[in-house]
Scaffold this motif. Structure first.
Motif, PDB file in Angstrom:
ATOM      1  N   MET A   1     -13.810   7.205  -4.645  1.00 30.88           N
ATOM      2  CA  MET A   1     -13.090   7.219  -3.370  1.00 30.88           C
ATOM      3  C   MET A   1     -12.775   5.809  -2.887  1.00 30.88           C
ATOM      4  O   MET A   1     -11.658   5.525  -2.439  1.00 30.88           O
ATOM      5  CB  MET A   1     -13.902   7.978  -2.316  1.00 30.88           C
ATOM      6  N   LEU A   2     -13.741   4.909  -2.990  1.00 29.47           N
ATOM      7  CA  LEU A   2     -13.518   3.540  -2.536  1.00 29.47           C
ATOM      8  C   LEU A   2     -12.453   2.845  -3.385  1.00 29.47           C
ATOM      9  O   LEU A   2     -11.594   2.119  -2.861  1.00 29.47           O
ATOM     10  CB  LEU A   2     -14.827   2.756  -2.577  1.00 29.47           C
ATOM     11  N   CYS A   3     -12.500   3.060  -4.679  1.00 31.56           N
ATOM     12  CA  CYS A   3     -11.502   2.425  -5.551  1.00 31.56           C
ATOM     13  C   CYS A   3     -10.112   3.015  -5.321  1.00 31.56           C
ATOM     14  O   CYS A   3      -9.103   2.295  -5.382  1.00 31.56           O
ATOM     15  CB  CYS A   3     -11.916   2.570  -7.015  1.00 31.56           C
ATOM     16  N   GLN A   4     -10.045   4.302  -5.075  1.00 35.79           N
ATOM     17  CA  GLN A   4      -8.752   4.903  -4.727  1.00 35.79           C
ATOM     18  C   GLN A   4      -8.211   4.280  -3.448  1.00 35.79           C
ATOM     19  O   GLN A   4      -7.023   3.952  -3.355  1.00 35.79           O
ATOM     20  CB  GLN A   4      -8.900   6.414  -4.540  1.00 35.79           C
ATOM     21  N   MET A   5      -9.089   4.101  -2.462  1.00 28.29           N
ATOM     22  CA  MET A   5      -8.668   3.489  -1.209  1.00 28.29           C
ATOM     23  C   MET A   5      -8.161   2.065  -1.441  1.00 28.29           C
ATOM     24  O   MET A   5      -7.118   1.658  -0.907  1.00 28.29           O
ATOM     25  CB  MET A   5      -9.840   3.492  -0.226  1.00 28.29           C
ATOM     26  N   LYS A   6      -8.892   1.300  -2.212  1.00 27.84           N
ATOM     27  CA  LYS A   6      -8.509  -0.088  -2.471  1.00 27.84           C
ATOM     28  C   LYS A   6      -7.166  -0.177  -3.190  1.00 27.84           C
ATOM     29  O   LYS A   6      -6.331  -1.041  -2.876  1.00 27.84           O
ATOM     30  CB  LYS A   6      -9.590  -0.792  -3.286  1.00 27.84           C
ATOM     31  N   ARG A   7      -6.935   0.725  -4.163  1.00 27.00           N
ATOM     32  CA  ARG A   7      -5.689   0.680  -4.930  1.00 27.00           C
ATOM     33  C   ARG A   7      -4.484   1.148  -4.118  1.00 27.00           C
ATOM     34  O   ARG A   7      -3.392   0.575  -4.209  1.00 27.00           O
ATOM     35  CB  ARG A   7      -5.820   1.554  -6.191  1.00 27.00           C
ATOM     36  N   GLN A   8      -4.673   2.188  -3.313  1.00 27.72           N
ATOM     37  CA  GLN A   8      -3.527   2.839  -2.685  1.00 27.72           C
ATOM     38  C   GLN A   8      -3.309   2.476  -1.220  1.00 27.72           C
ATOM     39  O   GLN A   8      -2.254   2.792  -0.672  1.00 27.72           O
ATOM     40  CB  GLN A   8      -3.679   4.363  -2.809  1.00 27.72           C
ATOM     41  N   ALA A   9      -4.295   1.850  -0.567  1.00 29.11           N
ATOM     42  CA  ALA A   9      -4.188   1.627   0.877  1.00 29.11           C
ATOM     43  C   ALA A   9      -4.093   0.156   1.232  1.00 29.11           C
ATOM     44  O   ALA A   9      -4.645  -0.296   2.238  1.00 29.11           O
ATOM     45  CB  ALA A   9      -5.384   2.272   1.595  1.00 29.11           C
ATOM     46  N   GLN A  10      -3.381  -0.596   0.417  1.00 30.01           N
ATOM     47  CA  GLN A  10      -3.146  -1.996   0.752  1.00 30.01           C
ATOM     48  C   GLN A  10      -2.225  -2.073   1.979  1.00 30.01           C
ATOM     49  O   GLN A  10      -1.193  -1.410   2.039  1.00 30.01           O
ATOM     50  CB  GLN A  10      -2.513  -2.728  -0.429  1.00 30.01           C
ATOM     51  N   LEU A  11      -2.636  -2.886   2.940  1.00 29.57           N
ATOM     52  CA  LEU A  11      -1.917  -2.970   4.209  1.00 29.57           C
ATOM     53  C   LEU A  11      -0.484  -3.463   4.003  1.00 29.57           C
ATOM     54  O   LEU A  11      -0.232  -4.402   3.250  1.00 29.57           O
ATOM     55  CB  LEU A  11      -2.654  -3.920   5.156  1.00 29.57           C
ATOM     56  N   ARG A  12       0.431  -2.799   4.693  1.00 33.12           N
ATOM     57  CA  ARG A  12       1.834  -3.214   4.641  1.00 33.12           C
ATOM     58  C   ARG A  12       2.435  -3.107   6.031  1.00 33.12           C
ATOM     59  O   ARG A  12       2.284  -2.087   6.703  1.00 33.12           O
ATOM     60  CB  ARG A  12       2.628  -2.336   3.666  1.00 33.12           C
ATOM     61  N   THR A  13       3.102  -4.170   6.458  1.00 35.91           N
ATOM     62  CA  THR A  13       3.759  -4.189   7.767  1.00 35.91           C
ATOM     63  C   THR A  13       5.262  -4.364   7.589  1.00 35.91           C
ATOM     64  O   THR A  13       5.737  -4.758   6.518  1.00 35.91           O
ATOM     65  CB  THR A  13       3.203  -5.313   8.653  1.00 35.91           C
ATOM     66  N   LEU A  14       5.985  -4.078   8.641  1.00 32.38           N
ATOM     67  CA  LEU A  14       7.444  -4.212   8.620  1.00 32.38           C
ATOM     68  C   LEU A  14       7.793  -5.701   8.647  1.00 32.38           C
ATOM     69  O   LEU A  14       7.481  -6.405   9.618  1.00 32.38           O
ATOM     70  CB  LEU A  14       8.023  -3.509   9.854  1.00 32.38           C
ATOM     71  N   ASP A  15       8.415  -6.189   7.577  1.00 32.88           N
ATOM     72  CA  ASP A  15       8.706  -7.632   7.498  1.00 32.88           C
ATOM     73  C   ASP A  15      10.184  -7.955   7.664  1.00 32.88           C
ATOM     74  O   ASP A  15      10.585  -9.120   7.589  1.00 32.88           O
ATOM     75  CB  ASP A  15       8.191  -8.215   6.189  1.00 32.88           C
ATOM     76  N   GLY A  16      11.005  -6.931   7.877  1.00 33.67           N
ATOM     77  CA  GLY A  16      12.429  -7.166   8.109  1.00 33.67           C
ATOM     78  C   GLY A  16      13.248  -7.370   6.862  1.00 33.67           C
ATOM     79  O   GLY A  16      14.442  -7.693   6.949  1.00 33.67           O
ATOM     80  N   SER A  17      12.657  -7.161   5.674  1.00 36.02           N
ATOM     81  CA  SER A  17      13.390  -7.381   4.426  1.00 36.02           C
ATOM     82  C   SER A  17      14.211  -6.173   4.004  1.00 36.02           C
ATOM     83  O   SER A  17      15.100  -6.292   3.154  1.00 36.02           O
ATOM     84  CB  SER A  17      12.418  -7.754   3.305  1.00 36.02           C
ATOM     85  N   GLU A  18      13.934  -4.991   4.581  1.00 35.17           N
ATOM     86  CA  GLU A  18      14.638  -3.762   4.201  1.00 35.17           C
ATOM     87  C   GLU A  18      15.661  -3.385   5.272  1.00 35.17           C
ATOM     88  O   GLU A  18      15.521  -3.736   6.441  1.00 35.17           O
ATOM     89  CB  GLU A  18      13.630  -2.614   4.024  1.00 35.17           C
ATOM     90  N   GLN A  19      16.663  -2.655   4.836  1.00 40.10           N
ATOM     91  CA  GLN A  19      17.667  -2.156   5.778  1.00 40.10           C
ATOM     92  C   GLN A  19      17.120  -0.933   6.505  1.00 40.10           C
ATOM     93  O   GLN A  19      16.315  -0.192   5.937  1.00 40.10           O
ATOM     94  CB  GLN A  19      18.966  -1.811   5.042  1.00 40.10           C
TER      95      GLN A  19
END
Length: 452
Positions: free
Chosen positions: A187-205
């Motif tokens: 469970m912890l390794c799944q969390m580490k692999r799949q739940a990397q933090l991502r914020t809106l950086d303005g690079s996408e339309q």
């Protein structure tokens, strides 16, 4: 004629008495009808409302989820129009949560819990069954053991869960695998692999075209040794956890939860505050001027479609967080302020669903779960308070509001029950910490070693 004349007064007297008797009977009948009408009218008013899918968070939840998103996440019919506002492309209406029900109650936790606090309770209103508040402690004990199911919830919450699964307003289509018996390491390794933090950086339309890249704060990546996640649960009252909470390097708080006047129980330090979009959009929270949101790092989120259609999300957010975000970044450019990317939100949902065979609510996770995983991204160790209920468990939704509903603890709009089960299964906290403090301890991603 003499006989008739002698009978007339008697007949008149009898007729008068009959008329009076009939009038009295008529008045009594009218009074009885009014009593019956009033009784059935009141009964209808006090009947619990049909649970229908929520159109926003309740953390409520608020309702609820908060919410809640303002919770109660399944009582859409209670919401009242209170203001109009304009979104980026359209004129939309903002709704406020239902008024809190003043349902105080006694809850004696029995001989097994001699130190547990007793809460005042007013008898349930006409139309509410005891089931409205039943099963709470069986669910809490199930969470402590890491063994819980939606079948343990009371009938009202089970019905709310089914309604949300059926409505599927975000068009969720999960295609991943499910496994309910993963090891802690898995469970912890799944969390580490799949739940990397991502914020809106303005690079996408459409955000790149609208200049969000110039507005976005630098990457949220500061690292801390120990962090405290302070939930807004009513059970944190009378905990005397404030000093322990403030001893951590960073403290995360949620939405509009205050600390002044509650410092003994919740502490006074705030490093990061995560907010659902209602906090930004609802004028009653005074987002642009309140000291709650000053001199700290701000993180906001709003549910987008499951397929991550950013154009649709920008045009039709649940609540307009983009306009307040733009204004705040222009007025306070030095204050770190982030919007979580919808892909991060829905990856967390996928993780929760993948760890249970039951169909969870196809709605975004709660702010609590989002905040916990966010802190695992940049803390070596995360201590979470009253996410898993302690011995002080009650149906008081938030420590700073008089609003009682088991949905705030076990979920209606949000898949809270399944989130909490997952967190408990990953926790390294002692049984004493769990029951006395409502505390779970989780390793940060930097401390999780996974096979290649």
């Amino acid at each position: 004629m003499g006989l008739q004349d002698s009978l007339l007064p008697g007949l008149r007297h009898v007729t008068k008495q009959l008329a009076q008797l009939l009038l009295l009977v008529l008045l009594l009948w009218i009074l009885f009808s009014l009593v019956v009408f009033t009784y059935f009218t009141d009964s209808q008013v006090n009947q619990p409302h049909k649970i229908t899918p929520f159109n926003s968070e309740s953390e409520h939840s608020t309702y609820v989820q908060h919410s809640s998103r303002a919770i109660m996440a399944s009582h859409n019919s209670h919401w009242r129009l209170y203001a109009d506002r304009k979104g980026p492309f359209q004129h939309r209406q903002v709704f406020q949560p239902p008024r809190a029900r003043e349902e105080f109650y006694f809850r004696n936790f029995g001989e097994r819990h001699p130190r547990a606090r007793k809460y005042l309770r007013k008898p349930p209103r006409s139309g509410y069954s005891d089931d409205y508040f039943s099963n709470d402690w069986s669910v809490v004990r199930g969470l402590w053991k890491g063994q819980v199911s939606s079948k343990m919830l009371n009938h009202r919450l089970q019905r709310a869960l089914r309604d949300h699964v059926h409505s599927n307003k975000h068009n969720v289509l999960y295609k991943g695998q499910r496994k309910a018996n993963k090891s802690v390491e898995e469970m912890l390794c799944q969390m580490k692999r799949q739940a990397q933090l991502r914020t809106l950086d303005g690079s996408e339309q459409p955000f790149a075209h609208l200049g969000f890249k110039q507005l976005a704060s630098s990457k949220l990546q500061k690292m801390y040794t120990t962090c405290a996640v302070v939930t807004s649960a009513g059970a944190i009252l009378n905990s005397s956890l404030g000093r322990e909470i403030d001893s951590h390097d960073a403290v995360l708080r949620f939405n509009a939860a205050p600390y002044k006047g509650y410092g003994k129980d919740v502490g006074s330090k705030t490093t990061i505050r995560i907010m659902n979009s209602q906090i930004l959009a609802n004028p009653k929270h005074n987002f642009s001027s309140s000291l709650l949101y000053k001199d700290i790092t701000l993180v906001a989120w709003d549910p987008a479609p499951y397929n991550i259609d950013l154009h649709k999300w920008y045009q039709q957010p649940d609540y307009d967080l983009f306009t307040p975000y733009i204004n705040h970044r222009k007025n306070f450019p030095e204050q770190p302020f982030y919007i979580l990317h919808p892909s991060f939100i829905w990856k967390l949902w996928d993780i929760v669903q993948s760890n249970t065979m039951e169909n969870i609510q196809p709605n975004p996770p709660s702010s609590g779960f989002i905040g916990i995983v966010m802190m695992m991204n940049f803390c070596e160790e995360v201590h979470v308070y009253e996410y898993i209920p302690s011995m002080r468990q009650s149906n008081l939704c938030h420590y700073h509001e008089k609003y009682y509903d088991a949905a705030c603890t076990f979920g209606a709009y949000h898949p809270l029950l399944y989130e909490k089960l997952l967190i408990k299964r990953m926790s390294t906290a002692s049984e004493k910490d769990l029951k006395k403090k409502g505390k779970v301890t989780l390793p940060g991603f930097s401390k999780i070693n996974c096979p290649l």
